[in-house]
Motif scaffolding. Structure first.
Motif, PDB file in Angstrom:
ATOM      1  N   VAL A 330     -17.114  59.341 -17.781  1.00  0.00           N
ATOM      2  CA  VAL A 330     -17.498  59.873 -16.469  1.00  0.00           C
ATOM      3  C   VAL A 330     -18.783  59.205 -15.999  1.00  0.00           C
ATOM      4  O   VAL A 330     -19.690  58.952 -16.801  1.00  0.00           O
ATOM      5  CB  VAL A 330     -17.734  61.403 -16.595  1.00  0.00           C
ATOM      6  CG1 VAL A 330     -18.304  61.980 -15.314  1.00  0.00           C
ATOM      7  CG2 VAL A 330     -16.440  62.122 -16.954  1.00  0.00           C
ATOM      8  N   GLY A 331     -18.888  58.918 -14.715  1.00  0.00           N
ATOM      9  CA  GLY A 331     -20.124  58.334 -14.172  1.00  0.00           C
ATOM     10  C   GLY A 331     -20.302  58.695 -12.711  1.00  0.00           C
ATOM     11  O   GLY A 331     -19.415  59.282 -12.077  1.00  0.00           O
ATOM     12  N   TRP A 332     -21.457  58.345 -12.176  1.00  0.00           N
ATOM     13  CA  TRP A 332     -21.703  58.544 -10.746  1.00  0.00           C
ATOM     14  C   TRP A 332     -20.940  57.499  -9.931  1.00  0.00           C
ATOM     15  O   TRP A 332     -20.614  56.416 -10.442  1.00  0.00           O
ATOM     16  CB  TRP A 332     -23.193  58.413 -10.431  1.00  0.00           C
ATOM     17  CG  TRP A 332     -24.099  59.469 -10.990  1.00  0.00           C
ATOM     18  CD1 TRP A 332     -25.179  59.251 -11.788  1.00  0.00           C
ATOM     19  CD2 TRP A 332     -24.040  60.892 -10.760  1.00  0.00           C
ATOM     20  NE1 TRP A 332     -25.796  60.440 -12.084  1.00  0.00           N
ATOM     21  CE2 TRP A 332     -25.113  61.468 -11.464  1.00  0.00           C
ATOM     22  CE3 TRP A 332     -23.183  61.718 -10.044  1.00  0.00           C
ATOM     23  CZ2 TRP A 332     -25.353  62.837 -11.474  1.00  0.00           C
ATOM     24  CZ3 TRP A 332     -23.416  63.088 -10.049  1.00  0.00           C
ATOM     25  CH2 TRP A 332     -24.483  63.636 -10.748  1.00  0.00           C
ATOM     26  N   LEU A 333     -20.734  57.812  -8.685  1.00  0.00           N
ATOM     27  CA  LEU A 333     -20.077  56.882  -7.761  1.00  0.00           C
ATOM     28  C   LEU A 333     -20.840  55.557  -7.746  1.00  0.00           C
ATOM     29  O   LEU A 333     -22.064  55.543  -7.822  1.00  0.00           O
ATOM     30  CB  LEU A 333     -20.103  57.511  -6.359  1.00  0.00           C
ATOM     31  CG  LEU A 333     -19.178  56.910  -5.325  1.00  0.00           C
ATOM     32  CD1 LEU A 333     -17.726  57.163  -5.717  1.00  0.00           C
ATOM     33  CD2 LEU A 333     -19.450  57.539  -3.959  1.00  0.00           C
ATOM     34  N   ASP A 334     -20.090  54.466  -7.622  1.00  0.00           N
ATOM     35  CA  ASP A 334     -20.682  53.133  -7.709  1.00  0.00           C
ATOM     36  C   ASP A 334     -20.306  52.368  -6.429  1.00  0.00           C
ATOM     37  O   ASP A 334     -19.153  51.990  -6.243  1.00  0.00           O
ATOM     38  CB  ASP A 334     -20.104  52.472  -8.977  1.00  0.00           C
ATOM     39  CG  ASP A 334     -20.699  51.126  -9.270  1.00  0.00           C
ATOM     40  OD1 ASP A 334     -20.786  50.309  -8.340  1.00  0.00           O
ATOM     41  OD2 ASP A 334     -21.067  50.883 -10.445  1.00  0.00           O
ATOM     42  N   LEU A 335     -21.293  52.180  -5.556  1.00  0.00           N
ATOM     43  CA  LEU A 335     -21.007  51.546  -4.259  1.00  0.00           C
ATOM     44  C   LEU A 335     -20.675  50.057  -4.361  1.00  0.00           C
ATOM     45  O   LEU A 335     -19.787  49.583  -3.633  1.00  0.00           O
ATOM     46  CB  LEU A 335     -22.172  51.788  -3.290  1.00  0.00           C
ATOM     47  CG  LEU A 335     -21.965  52.903  -2.255  1.00  0.00           C
ATOM     48  CD1 LEU A 335     -20.911  52.511  -1.231  1.00  0.00           C
ATOM     49  CD2 LEU A 335     -21.558  54.211  -2.900  1.00  0.00           C
ATOM     50  N   PRO A 336     -21.334  49.284  -5.242  1.00  0.00           N
ATOM     51  CA  PRO A 336     -20.923  47.881  -5.364  1.00  0.00           C
ATOM     52  C   PRO A 336     -19.426  47.763  -5.690  1.00  0.00           C
ATOM     53  O   PRO A 336     -18.718  46.909  -5.157  1.00  0.00           O
ATOM     54  CB  PRO A 336     -21.789  47.356  -6.523  1.00  0.00           C
ATOM     55  CG  PRO A 336     -23.030  48.175  -6.438  1.00  0.00           C
ATOM     56  CD  PRO A 336     -22.564  49.548  -6.017  1.00  0.00           C
ATOM     57  N   MET A 337     -18.941  48.680  -6.526  1.00  0.00           N
ATOM     58  CA  MET A 337     -17.527  48.692  -6.882  1.00  0.00           C
ATOM     59  C   MET A 337     -16.667  48.962  -5.632  1.00  0.00           C
ATOM     60  O   MET A 337     -15.654  48.304  -5.397  1.00  0.00           O
ATOM     61  CB  MET A 337     -17.332  49.819  -7.898  1.00  0.00           C
ATOM     62  CG  MET A 337     -16.028  49.843  -8.602  1.00  0.00           C
ATOM     63  SD  MET A 337     -15.923  51.318  -9.652  1.00  0.00           S
ATOM     64  CE  MET A 337     -16.747  50.797 -11.116  1.00  0.00           C
ATOM     65  N   LEU A 338     -17.106  49.895  -4.827  1.00  0.00           N
ATOM     66  CA  LEU A 338     -16.315  50.251  -3.639  1.00  0.00           C
ATOM     67  C   LEU A 338     -16.360  49.156  -2.569  1.00  0.00           C
ATOM     68  O   LEU A 338     -15.367  48.912  -1.887  1.00  0.00           O
ATOM     69  CB  LEU A 338     -16.804  51.576  -3.047  1.00  0.00           C
ATOM     70  CG  LEU A 338     -16.554  52.818  -3.908  1.00  0.00           C
ATOM     71  CD1 LEU A 338     -17.048  54.069  -3.184  1.00  0.00           C
ATOM     72  CD2 LEU A 338     -15.068  52.958  -4.237  1.00  0.00           C
ATOM     73  N   ARG A 339     -17.518  48.506  -2.428  1.00  0.00           N
ATOM     74  CA  ARG A 339     -17.602  47.405  -1.440  1.00  0.00           C
ATOM     75  C   ARG A 339     -16.645  46.288  -1.846  1.00  0.00           C
ATOM     76  O   ARG A 339     -15.960  45.689  -1.020  1.00  0.00           O
ATOM     77  CB  ARG A 339     -19.040  46.877  -1.357  1.00  0.00           C
ATOM     78  CG  ARG A 339     -20.024  47.865  -0.750  1.00  0.00           C
ATOM     79  CD  ARG A 339     -21.403  47.210  -0.523  1.00  0.00           C
ATOM     80  NE  ARG A 339     -22.399  48.226  -0.275  1.00  0.00           N
ATOM     81  CZ  ARG A 339     -23.258  48.693  -1.198  1.00  0.00           C
ATOM     82  NH1 ARG A 339     -23.251  48.214  -2.430  1.00  0.00           N
ATOM     83  NH2 ARG A 339     -24.120  49.640  -0.887  1.00  0.00           N
ATOM     84  N   HIS A 340     -16.612  46.014  -3.149  1.00  0.00           N
ATOM     85  CA  HIS A 340     -15.700  44.999  -3.692  1.00  0.00           C
ATOM     86  C   HIS A 340     -14.246  45.399  -3.392  1.00  0.00           C
ATOM     87  O   HIS A 340     -13.461  44.592  -2.891  1.00  0.00           O
ATOM     88  CB  HIS A 340     -15.956  44.923  -5.207  1.00  0.00           C
ATOM     89  CG  HIS A 340     -15.021  44.047  -5.979  1.00  0.00           C
ATOM     90  ND1 HIS A 340     -15.117  42.673  -5.970  1.00  0.00           N
ATOM     91  CD2 HIS A 340     -13.989  44.347  -6.814  1.00  0.00           C
ATOM     92  CE1 HIS A 340     -14.174  42.169  -6.770  1.00  0.00           C
ATOM     93  NE2 HIS A 340     -13.482  43.166  -7.283  1.00  0.00           N
ATOM     94  N   ALA A 341     -13.922  46.645  -3.665  1.00  0.00           N
ATOM     95  CA  ALA A 341     -12.543  47.129  -3.460  1.00  0.00           C
ATOM     96  C   ALA A 341     -12.151  47.052  -1.984  1.00  0.00           C
ATOM     97  O   ALA A 341     -11.038  46.622  -1.650  1.00  0.00           O
ATOM     98  CB  ALA A 341     -12.420  48.565  -3.957  1.00  0.00           C
ATOM     99  N   ALA A 342     -13.076  47.447  -1.110  1.00  0.00           N
ATOM    100  CA  ALA A 342     -12.766  47.458   0.328  1.00  0.00           C
ATOM    101  C   ALA A 342     -12.501  46.038   0.823  1.00  0.00           C
ATOM    102  O   ALA A 342     -11.614  45.804   1.651  1.00  0.00           O
ATOM    103  CB  ALA A 342     -13.926  48.093   1.104  1.00  0.00           C
ATOM    104  N   ARG A 343     -13.249  45.072   0.283  1.00  0.00           N
ATOM    105  CA  ARG A 343     -13.052  43.681   0.713  1.00  0.00           C
ATOM    106  C   ARG A 343     -11.749  43.110   0.149  1.00  0.00           C
ATOM    107  O   ARG A 343     -10.945  42.538   0.881  1.00  0.00           O
ATOM    108  CB  ARG A 343     -14.218  42.812   0.255  1.00  0.00           C
ATOM    109  CG  ARG A 343     -14.142  41.397   0.830  1.00  0.00           C
ATOM    110  CD  ARG A 343     -15.078  40.416   0.159  1.00  0.00           C
ATOM    111  NE  ARG A 343     -14.634  40.102  -1.189  1.00  0.00           N
ATOM    112  CZ  ARG A 343     -15.308  40.406  -2.294  1.00  0.00           C
ATOM    113  NH1 ARG A 343     -16.462  41.017  -2.225  1.00  0.00           N
ATOM    114  NH2 ARG A 343     -14.830  40.105  -3.483  1.00  0.00           N
ATOM    115  N   VAL A 344     -11.521  43.306  -1.151  1.00  0.00           N
ATOM    116  CA  VAL A 344     -10.343  42.690  -1.781  1.00  0.00           C
ATOM    117  C   VAL A 344      -9.049  43.189  -1.129  1.00  0.00           C
ATOM    118  O   VAL A 344      -8.125  42.416  -0.902  1.00  0.00           O
ATOM    119  CB  VAL A 344     -10.321  42.986  -3.306  1.00  0.00           C
ATOM    120  CG1 VAL A 344      -9.006  42.537  -3.925  1.00  0.00           C
ATOM    121  CG2 VAL A 344     -11.477  42.301  -4.011  1.00  0.00           C
ATOM    122  N   SER A 345      -9.012  44.477  -0.814  1.00  0.00           N
ATOM    123  CA  SER A 345      -7.763  45.025  -0.264  1.00  0.00           C
ATOM    124  C   SER A 345      -7.779  45.159   1.254  1.00  0.00           C
ATOM    125  O   SER A 345      -6.757  45.458   1.855  1.00  0.00           O
ATOM    126  CB  SER A 345      -7.477  46.406  -0.879  1.00  0.00           C
ATOM    127  OG  SER A 345      -7.047  46.260  -2.209  1.00  0.00           O
TER     128      SER A 345
END
Ligand code: IMP
Length: 455
Positions: A330-345
């Motif tokens: 379990v961890g806190w939300l990770d924005l770098p991960m989400l920015r990456h996901a939003a761009r890739v898809s």
């Protein structure tokens, strides 16, 4: 039109619930990658359905498709179909003739290879379902496809070529006796098993050319939903390699894994599913990890001093694997991960779920960016080694109180506690995409819908 549902984190974001929610207006639900490593739960009235291969929509009477990008374990598929039938449903599942078949030796090799890799810390903590070895054979052009199960000559030719190799791999490379695995490496048994599978596929008329099937439906004006399994950060290309699955959960996979053009997927909506915090099953990096899980958290990872918080979130969120029952990291939300996901898809919208799980905490943290070698990074580094060296720059949000979430869902977005709304809007602003829905509980009715992507 089409709507593609993509996991924006590490799997287990709650995609099944989103497919279920927006799938109401879909005529067809198609999976485009993965196999029975996925686990999705659909709640219909008082009944809970746990599925790993049958597309979630099939529970609601939608036409299901398993695209060519999937790897199919017929054993799992047929037993899920049988179970649904026993419970009074009549699921329609069409399987791509181009999809690859998970054979018993793939499952055996999954475990053998993981064990060998663990000495070099290269084991991904797989689900043991034979996913990696099946995709390996696909790319190595020695796989057995669903179409082969219907063609005895082709099946025999391919099996008799590949099996001696698999036995040799076991014996000579891994030093493991293949006959230890029942009949997993036995030609006659495999041939008869595979022929039985083929027989059932034929009898039930279940196989299709997925691209053709879906294109006809789309051309006829039907709504198609592409249901991604797993998540962006365990994508074979765009994830935390080598701690990844072997397929393409990101939106590009929806085209390649079904046989419709990328323009078709791109003309539709691509919805990223976000969990309000993070979970990971298996090994690999998780820079915002709280506490740790033995055998999965890397040596330097986690925040052991936050173990109680991790346990609290894990228990509140029911964060135990659907397929394996393993406790999730379990961890806190990770924005770098989400920015990456939003761009890739190329997300056109997001759904953020599990907001209720964090209720009652005094503060909620978010990994806003990383620092590596003195530089701020807003998105993911390309290698796991660099990712491991990233320090997280956190932002702290005031927590939000518990609420009657069913009432919140009925009243709408403004009824969500203000601090939770600030959190949600921060995520949406950072990604530059609108929120389509907010999940505030496990049931479909505990969702605040702002926009239906099929509208
Ligand atoms: P595999 O897909 O079984 O080969 O496992 C590879 C990695 O992906 C492991 O770390 C698994 O824990 C992870 N993984 C596979 N399927 C899922 C899923 O549905 N949710 C979350 N993690 C998954």
């Amino acid at each position: 039109m089409t709507v593609t549902i993509v996991g924006s984190q590490l799997g287990d974001e709650g995609k099944g619930g989103v497919v279920d929610l927006f799938g109401d207006r879909a005529d067809v639900v198609a999976r485009y990658q993965g196999g029975d490593n996925a686990g999705h739960t659909v709640v219909l009235g008082d009944t809970e359905y746990k599925l790993s291969l049958v597309p979630s929509g099939a529970v609601r009477g939608k036409v299901g498709v398993l695209g060519n990008g999937c790897v199919v374990n017929p054993e799992t598929l047929f037993s899920e179909i049988d179970e649904l039938r026993e419970r009074g449903l009549e699921p329609e599942v069409n399987v791509a003739e181009r999809a690859h078949v998970i054979m018993p030796y793939h499952r055996a090799l999954d475990g053998i290879e993981e064990e060998a890799k663990s000495d070099a810390d290269l084991d991904a903590g797989t689900t043991g379902k034979g996913i990696g070895p099946t995709y390996e054979d696909k790319v190595g052009r020695r796989g057995i496809r669903v179409g082969d199960l219907l063609a005895p000559d082709s099946l025999e030719r391919k099996l008799s070529y590949v099996l001696p190799q698999k036995r040799a791999l076991c014996e000579s490379v891994y030093g493991v006796e293949p006959d230890r695995f029942d009949d997993a490496f036995d030609y006659e048994s495999l041939l008869s098993l595979a022929s039985e599978y083929g027989e059932r596929f034929r009898e039930e008329g279940m196989t299709v050319d997925a691209g053709e099937f879906l294109t006809e439906r789309i051309d006829a004006g039907e709504n198609v939903m592409f249901e991604g399994a797993q998540g962006t950060v365990i994508d074979i290309d765009h994830g935390d390699y080598p701690y990844v699955t072997s397929s393409t959960p990101t939106a590009g996979g929806a085209a390649v894994g079904t046989g419709v053009g990328p323009t078709v997927v791109g003309r539709g909506e691509v919805i990223g599913v976000v969990k309000a915090y993070l979970t990971r099953v298996g090994t690999g990096q998780l820079p915002t990890e709280l506490g740790s899980v033995e055998g999965q958290t890397p040596e330097e990872g986690g925040r052991p001093e936050e173990a109680n918080l991790a346990t609290y979130i894990r228990d509140e969120g029911g964060e135990y694997g659907t397929v394996t029952g393993r406790p999730r990291r379990v961890g806190w939300l990770d924005l770098p991960m989400l920015r990456h996901a939003a761009r890739v898809s190329g997300f056109t919208g997001i759904v953020i779920g599990h907001v209720d799980v964090l209720a009652g905490l005094e503060e909620v943290e978010v990994g806003h960016s990383y620092t590596i070698d003195g530089e701020e990074l807003l998105t993911l580094p390309s290698t796991s080694e660099r990712w491991a060296r990233c320090e997280v720059n956190y932002r702290t949000f005031d927590g939000w109180p518990e609420a009657d979430w069913s009432e919140v869902a009925t009243e709408g977005y403004d009824a969500i506690p203000e601090n939770a709304r600030s959190y949600l809007e921060y995520v949406s602003d950072e990604l530059g995409v609108p929120i389509y829905a907010v999940g505030v509980g496990p049931g479909r009715e505990q969702t605040v819908v702002l926009r239906d992507p099929f509208e």
